[in-house]
Design an enzyme around this catalytic site. Structure first.
Site, PDB file in Angstrom:
ATOM      1  N   GLU A   1     -26.439  15.963  -3.248  1.00 29.28           N
ATOM      2  CA  GLU A   1     -27.748  16.144  -3.102  1.00 29.28           C
ATOM      3  C   GLU A   1     -28.497  15.177  -3.862  1.00 29.28           C
ATOM      4  O   GLU A   1     -29.650  14.795  -3.453  1.00 29.28           O
ATOM      5  CB  GLU A   1     -28.057  17.466  -3.338  1.00 29.28           C
TER       6      GLU A   1
ATOM      7  N   LYS B   1       0.120   5.235  -6.180  1.00 26.13           N
ATOM      8  CA  LYS B   1      -0.959   5.152  -7.143  1.00 26.13           C
ATOM      9  C   LYS B   1      -1.996   6.675  -7.288  1.00 26.13           C
ATOM     10  O   LYS B   1      -2.128   7.136  -8.035  1.00 26.13           O
ATOM     11  CB  LYS B   1      -1.655   4.058  -7.022  1.00 26.13           C
TER      12      LYS B   1
ATOM     13  N   HIS C   1     -27.354  21.979  -1.280  1.00 28.48           N
ATOM     14  CA  HIS C   1     -27.465  22.598  -2.691  1.00 28.48           C
ATOM     15  C   HIS C   1     -26.383  23.753  -3.003  1.00 28.48           C
ATOM     16  O   HIS C   1     -26.267  24.378  -1.681  1.00 28.48           O
ATOM     17  CB  HIS C   1     -28.750  23.209  -2.915  1.00 28.48           C
TER      18      HIS C   1
ATOM     19  N   CYS D   1      -1.400   1.501  -3.221  1.00 28.12           N
ATOM     20  CA  CYS D   1      -2.357   2.707  -2.929  1.00 28.12           C
ATOM     21  C   CYS D   1      -1.819   4.086  -2.887  1.00 28.12           C
ATOM     22  O   CYS D   1      -2.387   4.987  -3.591  1.00 28.12           O
ATOM     23  CB  CYS D   1      -3.059   2.471  -1.732  1.00 28.12           C
TER      24      CYS D   1
ATOM     25  N   GLU E   1      -7.259   2.023 -13.231  1.00 30.11           N
ATOM     26  CA  GLU E   1      -6.722   2.904 -12.877  1.00 30.11           C
ATOM     27  C   GLU E   1      -5.562   3.399 -13.546  1.00 30.11           C
ATOM     28  O   GLU E   1      -5.312   4.642 -13.804  1.00 30.11           O
ATOM     29  CB  GLU E   1      -6.292   2.730 -11.143  1.00 30.11           C
TER      30      GLU E   1
ATOM     31  N   CYS F   1       0.681  -1.213   0.218  1.00 30.22           N
ATOM     32  CA  CYS F   1       0.046  -0.192   0.002  1.00 30.22           C
ATOM     33  C   CYS F   1       1.009   1.348  -0.061  1.00 30.22           C
ATOM     34  O   CYS F   1       0.688   2.094  -0.788  1.00 30.22           O
ATOM     35  CB  CYS F   1      -0.891   0.046   1.132  1.00 30.22           C
TER      36      CYS F   1
ATOM     37  N   TYR G   1      -9.307  -3.443 -10.710  1.00 29.68           N
ATOM     38  CA  TYR G   1      -8.880  -2.109 -10.309  1.00 29.68           C
ATOM     39  C   TYR G   1      -7.635  -1.753 -10.936  1.00 29.68           C
ATOM     40  O   TYR G   1      -7.551  -0.466 -11.269  1.00 29.68           O
ATOM     41  CB  TYR G   1      -8.297  -2.485  -8.783  1.00 29.68           C
TER      42      TYR G   1
HETATM   43  P1  NDP Z   1      -8.509  -7.689 -10.319  1.00 28.05           P
HETATM   44  O1  NDP Z   1      -8.963  -8.953  -9.613  1.00 28.05           O
HETATM   45  O2  NDP Z   1      -9.339  -6.534  -9.683  1.00 28.05           O
HETATM   46  O3  NDP Z   1      -8.606  -7.615 -11.839  1.00 28.05           O
HETATM   47  C1  NDP Z   1      -7.686  -8.681 -12.518  1.00 28.05           C
HETATM   48  C2  NDP Z   1      -8.097  -8.681 -13.817  1.00 28.05           C
HETATM   49  O4  NDP Z   1      -7.127  -9.546 -14.619  1.00 28.05           O
HETATM   50  C3  NDP Z   1      -9.550  -8.862 -13.958  1.00 28.05           C
HETATM   51  O5  NDP Z   1     -10.158  -7.982 -15.119  1.00 28.05           O
HETATM   52  C4  NDP Z   1      -9.540 -10.432 -14.652  1.00 28.05           C
HETATM   53  O6  NDP Z   1     -10.589 -10.712 -15.351  1.00 28.05           O
HETATM   54  C5  NDP Z   1      -8.406 -10.540 -15.428  1.00 28.05           C
HETATM   55  N1  NDP Z   1      -7.582 -11.476 -15.547  1.00 28.05           N
HETATM   56  C6  NDP Z   1      -7.302 -12.495 -14.480  1.00 28.05           C
HETATM   57  N2  NDP Z   1      -6.872 -13.444 -15.093  1.00 28.05           N
HETATM   58  C7  NDP Z   1      -6.767 -13.272 -16.562  1.00 28.05           C
HETATM   59  C8  NDP Z   1      -5.961 -14.015 -17.539  1.00 28.05           C
HETATM   60  N3  NDP Z   1      -5.351 -15.413 -17.178  1.00 28.05           N
HETATM   61  N4  NDP Z   1      -6.133 -13.341 -18.742  1.00 28.05           N
HETATM   62  C9  NDP Z   1      -6.441 -12.245 -18.955  1.00 28.05           C
HETATM   63  N5  NDP Z   1      -7.012 -11.498 -17.832  1.00 28.05           N
HETATM   64  C10 NDP Z   1      -7.008 -11.999 -16.738  1.00 28.05           C
HETATM   65  O7  NDP Z   1      -6.853  -7.574  -9.916  1.00 28.05           O
HETATM   66  P2  NDP Z   1      -5.969  -6.378  -9.963  1.00 28.05           P
HETATM   67  O8  NDP Z   1      -4.498  -6.776 -10.098  1.00 28.05           O
HETATM   68  O9  NDP Z   1      -6.523  -5.176 -10.605  1.00 28.05           O
HETATM   69  O10 NDP Z   1      -5.687  -5.784  -8.370  1.00 28.05           O
HETATM   70  C11 NDP Z   1      -5.617  -6.816  -7.249  1.00 28.05           C
HETATM   71  C12 NDP Z   1      -6.345  -6.540  -6.039  1.00 28.05           C
HETATM   72  O11 NDP Z   1      -5.683  -5.322  -5.403  1.00 28.05           O
HETATM   73  C13 NDP Z   1      -7.806  -6.085  -6.053  1.00 28.05           C
HETATM   74  O12 NDP Z   1      -8.639  -7.185  -6.264  1.00 28.05           O
HETATM   75  C14 NDP Z   1      -8.038  -5.371  -4.902  1.00 28.05           C
HETATM   76  O13 NDP Z   1      -8.388  -5.840  -4.141  1.00 28.05           O
HETATM   77  C15 NDP Z   1      -6.670  -4.628  -4.793  1.00 28.05           C
HETATM   78  N6  NDP Z   1      -6.642  -3.224  -5.133  1.00 28.05           N
HETATM   79  C16 NDP Z   1      -7.558  -2.271  -4.728  1.00 28.05           C
HETATM   80  C17 NDP Z   1      -7.695  -0.965  -5.193  1.00 28.05           C
HETATM   81  C18 NDP Z   1      -8.393  -0.034  -4.687  1.00 28.05           C
HETATM   82  O14 NDP Z   1      -8.948  -0.124  -3.579  1.00 28.05           O
HETATM   83  N7  NDP Z   1      -8.695   1.161  -5.336  1.00 28.05           N
HETATM   84  C19 NDP Z   1      -6.433  -0.563  -6.392  1.00 28.05           C
HETATM   85  C20 NDP Z   1      -5.726  -1.703  -6.706  1.00 28.05           C
HETATM   86  C21 NDP Z   1      -5.750  -2.812  -6.419  1.00 28.05           C
HETATM   87  P3  NDP Z   1     -12.111 -11.119 -14.962  1.00 28.05           P
HETATM   88  O15 NDP Z   1     -12.756  -9.732 -14.325  1.00 28.05           O
HETATM   89  O16 NDP Z   1     -12.567 -11.436 -16.330  1.00 28.05           O
HETATM   90  O17 NDP Z   1     -11.778 -12.149 -13.923  1.00 28.05           O
END
Ligand code: NDP
Length: 457
Positions: free
Chosen positions: A444, A51, A439, A48, A184, A43, A180
């Site tokens: 709102e 980022k 407002h 976080c 982002e 983080c 995510y």
């Molecule tokens: P996510 O789980 O959010 O997203 C992973 C993405 O990769 C999904 O779209 C998934 O598709 C895709 N994917 C998975 N496997 C494959 C594959 N083999 N080939 C192609 N695409 C694939 O993970 P992130 O890495 O973005 O983030 C990890 C975690 O970190 C998040 O779940 C969150 O908990 C945390 N995080 C939180 C943030 C915040 O609070 N703002 C910011 C960044 C991270 P599908 O959807 O189809 O499964």
């Protein structure tokens, strides 16, 4: 006199590990903490916090455009990527120092070393090539980016770890993923002026969210000029001349980029820790299996945070660390309540959400009412921007309880943090209706939605 060197030894000084260690030390435990990279964890060091700095930086890209509608002229603006990275690194160094100081002030010993388990009470410190023993061991090693190594040329891409330290701002970025991190960073690079293409394997990006959110974010990405290719994955990446890479997609298309960004998920960081050898059960994703008190299958070994793959968010890891310390070192058995955790995606515009998505509510409740609105916010009337705001309430029709609230639009994460208090406390739709609007704000609209949404026939 204890038979062990430490009452608690924590492996991993991220959000969860630090909170647990500090609290345990404050409760009088003798605590050791090992960290192989930098105190602060994902983080603070490469997640976080940095980022959010990149998000702030990239928002200026749009703000300069918007300012024109308000009479400003911003000619000859320029952007210095390395200046941003240096300033961001200075702040991360400062936070890293605070984390170290806080741990030390609480009385914990910090070891800058990789640490692995030898047995249920013994940790090996690699940098010092010695063992320490502890009555209780906490695994708080977090997660790491996952890259699809079956794709030829996968090593030509970077993950979020490297993205924070690029030597220069890329011109063309291709991002794999629709979660995510993918969304982002696609927005960050677009805001900084890069040409961005997002490649997602499914139909709806952010698919774990309410469908209205994924549709709204998808259309906002496109409106901002991000090319979104769905139902496709990387099949091969080839090095071309200079920095250029060519990415071959499963739909037959080819895209060129000087930065290929993997954002296809993260995996719990358990490899090589000696967990299974010590009898700790892992699930099929490699996460430590724990009970509601974060205890693993071995009674002296606990785990908190992303390494357990429960809800992978910093504040949740902090809660888990605190509950563990309360239970084990303050004689106060505590569990984390995972219901109604607010979440944000720092896309542009950002997402704020708490509680049930519509599809989740319809699965669990008999009758669900939906209230939603979609409008151009006041600020955009002078900027000419077509960006829209979505607000949606999911309500249990039988009890009137608000089950979920979903917002896409400026300040959505700030709004949702406050709304989450009410939703967690069990607020009813009637309470929203009785609250006087403030407002003129976008928020709102949340208290002025009177008409139930009826899907077009
Ligand atoms: P996510 O789980 O959010 O997203 C992973 C993405 O990769 C999904 O779209 C998934 O598709 C895709 N994917 C998975 N496997 C494959 C594959 N083999 N080939 C192609 N695409 C694939 O993970 P992130 O890495 O973005 O983030 C990890 C975690 O970190 C998040 O779940 C969150 O908990 C945390 N995080 C939180 C943030 C915040 O609070 N703002 C910011 C960044 C991270 P599908 O959807 O189809 O499964």
């Amino acid at each position: 006199m204890s038979d062990f060197d430490y009452d608690l030894f924590t492996i991993g000084a991220g959000s969860g590990g630090v909170r647990a260690s500090r609290l345990a030390a404050q409760y009088g435990a003798k605590v050791g903490v090992a960290e192989e990279y930098r105190v602060g964890g994902t983080c603070v060091i490469r997640g976080c916090v940095p980022k959010k700095f990149l998000v702030y930086a990239s928002e200026f890209g749009h703000a300069f455009d918007d300012a024109k509608g308000y009479g400003w002229s911003a000619e000859n603006i320029s952007f210095d990527w390395m200046k941003l990275i240096e300033n961001k690194d200075d702040e991360i160094d400062r936070l890293n120092g605070i984390y170290i100081r806080n741990l030390k002030n609480a009385g914990a010993d910090i070891f800058q070393s990789r640490a692995t388990l030898k047995d249920k009470h013994t940790v090996h410190l690699h940098a010092e090539n010695r063992d320490v023993t502890a009555k209780t061991i906490l695994i708080a090693t977090g997660g790491a980016p996952w890259i699809d190594e079956s794709v030829p040329g996968h090593e030509l891409g970077v993950s979020s770890n490297e993205a924070f330290h690029l030597k220069k701002l890329p011109k063309h970025v291709v991002v794999a993923g629709g979660g995510y991190i993918a969304i982002e960073f696609a927005c960050i690079f677009k805001g900084l002026g890069c040409d961005v293409c997002l490649v997602y394997r499914g139909e709806d990006i952010l698919r774990y969210f309410d469908r209205d959110i994924s549709v709204q974010v998808h259309s906002e990405l496109k409106r901002r000029g991000i090319r979104v290719i769905t139902q496709s994955v990387f099949e091969k990446i080839e090095q071309c001349e200079g920095d250029q890479k060519r990415i071959y997609l499963s739909n037959g298309a080819e895209v060129d980029a000087d930065l290929v960004f993997w954002a296809v998920g993260r995996k719990p960081a358990t490899a090589g820790l000696g967990l299974e050898e010590s009898g700790v059960e892992l699930n099929k994703n490699g996460a430590v299996v724990v009970d509601e008190y974060s205890r693993s299958s071995v009674d002296s070994i606990f785990a908190v945070g992303d390494v357990t793959d429960r809800v992978n968010l910093t504040p949740v890891a902090i809660r888990e660390g605190a509950a563990f310390a309360e239970s084990e070192f303050n004689n106060n058995p505590s569990k984390v309540d995972y219901r109604f955790i607010p979440k944000a995606v720092f896309s542009q515009p950002p997402v704020g959400t708490v509680g049930y998505a519509e599809h989740e509510a319809r699965n669990e409740y008999k009758n669900v009412d939906i209230y939603k609105t979609n409008f151009r916010p006041m600020k955009n009337m002078l900027t000419g921007s077509e960006e829209r705001v979505l607000m949606k309430l999911v309500v249990d029709a039988q009890t009137d309880r608000v089950l979920g609230c979903h917002i896409v639009g400026p300040d959505a994460p700030e709004m949702i943090q406050c709304i989450a208090i009410a939703v967690k406390a069990g607020v009813n739709k009637a309470d929203f209706d009785q609250t006087v609007a403030l407002h003129p704000t976008a928020a709102e609209e949340l208290v002025t939605m009177r008409e139930k949404y009826k899907a077009p026939i």
